[in-house]
Write a protein that holds these residues in place. Sequence first.
Motif, PDB file in Angstrom:
ATOM      1  N   GLY A  54       0.791  -1.229   0.000  1.00  0.00           N
ATOM      2  CA  GLY A  54       0.000   0.000   0.000  1.00  0.00           C
ATOM      3  C   GLY A  54       0.817   1.270   0.000  1.00  0.00           C
ATOM      4  N   THR A  55       2.127   1.171  -0.203  1.00  0.00           N
ATOM      5  CA  THR A  55       2.978   2.354  -0.156  1.00  0.00           C
ATOM      6  C   THR A  55       3.376   2.817  -1.551  1.00  0.00           C
ATOM      7  OG1 THR A  55       4.904   0.934   0.127  1.00  0.00           O
ATOM      8  CG2 THR A  55       3.924   1.844   2.131  1.00  0.00           C
ATOM      9  N   LEU A  56       3.698   4.099  -1.634  1.00  0.00           N
ATOM     10  CA  LEU A  56       4.142   4.726  -2.884  1.00  0.00           C
ATOM     11  C   LEU A  56       5.613   5.074  -2.767  1.00  0.00           C
ATOM     12  CD1 LEU A  56       1.186   7.245  -3.125  1.00  0.00           C
ATOM     13  CD2 LEU A  56       1.381   5.076  -4.344  1.00  0.00           C
ATOM     14  N   HIS A  57       6.215   5.468  -3.873  1.00  0.00           N
ATOM     15  CA  HIS A  57       7.640   5.807  -3.900  1.00  0.00           C
ATOM     16  C   HIS A  57       8.013   6.795  -2.791  1.00  0.00           C
ATOM     17  CE1 HIS A  57      11.604   6.473  -5.608  1.00  0.00           C
ATOM     18  NE2 HIS A  57      11.391   7.762  -5.480  1.00  0.00           N
ATOM     19  N   ASP A  58       7.269   7.857  -2.635  1.00  0.00           N
ATOM     20  CA  ASP A  58       7.589   8.891  -1.644  1.00  0.00           C
ATOM     21  C   ASP A  58       6.734   8.813  -0.389  1.00  0.00           C
ATOM     22  OD1 ASP A  58       9.679  10.076  -3.011  1.00  0.00           O
ATOM     23  OD2 ASP A  58       8.390  11.492  -4.069  1.00  0.00           O
ATOM     24  N   SER A  59       6.077   7.699  -0.153  1.00  0.00           N
ATOM     25  CA  SER A  59       5.177   7.633   1.002  1.00  0.00           C
ATOM     26  C   SER A  59       5.921   7.777   2.329  1.00  0.00           C
ATOM     27  CB  SER A  59       4.350   6.355   0.984  1.00  0.00           C
ATOM     28  OG  SER A  59       5.180   5.218   1.041  1.00  0.00           O
ATOM     29  N   GLY A  60       7.221   7.546   2.344  1.00  0.00           N
ATOM     30  CA  GLY A  60       8.000   7.719   3.559  1.00  0.00           C
ATOM     31  C   GLY A  60       8.069   9.158   4.022  1.00  0.00           C
ATOM     32  N   LEU A  61       7.683  10.080   3.153  1.00  0.00           N
ATOM     33  CA  LEU A  61       7.671  11.492   3.533  1.00  0.00           C
ATOM     34  C   LEU A  61       6.569  11.792   4.548  1.00  0.00           C
ATOM     35  CD1 LEU A  61       8.305  13.150   0.056  1.00  0.00           C
ATOM     36  CD2 LEU A  61       9.945  12.826   1.924  1.00  0.00           C
ATOM     37  N   ILE A  62       5.586  10.909   4.620  1.00  0.00           N
ATOM     38  CA  ILE A  62       4.496  11.082   5.591  1.00  0.00           C
ATOM     39  C   ILE A  62       4.943  10.388   6.875  1.00  0.00           C
ATOM     40  CG2 ILE A  62       2.048  10.754   6.056  1.00  0.00           C
ATOM     41  CD1 ILE A  62       1.729  10.437   2.965  1.00  0.00           C
ATOM     42  N   ARG A  63       5.725  11.085   7.661  1.00  0.00           N
ATOM     43  CA  ARG A  63       6.399  10.523   8.834  1.00  0.00           C
ATOM     44  C   ARG A  63       5.444   9.978   9.888  1.00  0.00           C
ATOM     45  NH1 ARG A  63      11.370   9.582   7.308  1.00  0.00           N
ATOM     46  NH2 ARG A  63      12.421  11.378   6.432  1.00  0.00           N
TER      47      ARG A  63
END
Length: 86
Positions: A54-63
């Motif tokens: 369920g994650t996107l390339h930049d989803s880690g930006l949503i800390r």
Amino acid sequence: MPIYAAPARATDLKGLPPAYISVKEFDPLRDEAIAYAQGLFAAHVPTELHLFPGTLHDSGLIRTARITRREVAEAHAVLARALGVD
């Protein structure tokens, strides 16, 4: 292009150091990362492959997202094991 710029293009992966590969489900590089991990497995290189659904390339930006916190915790745990830190 040298294999160091795109390791997935290397044909011989034997002797590489242990690897930790984190893959987002909807990342455009997902399939290449999984193929690289499979090549490392085949070459008997100690490898951990983590796929985050369920994650996107930049989803880690949503800390604050639970999946991001899980991914960070797993990465820290892998690093701690590699360094011999309990």
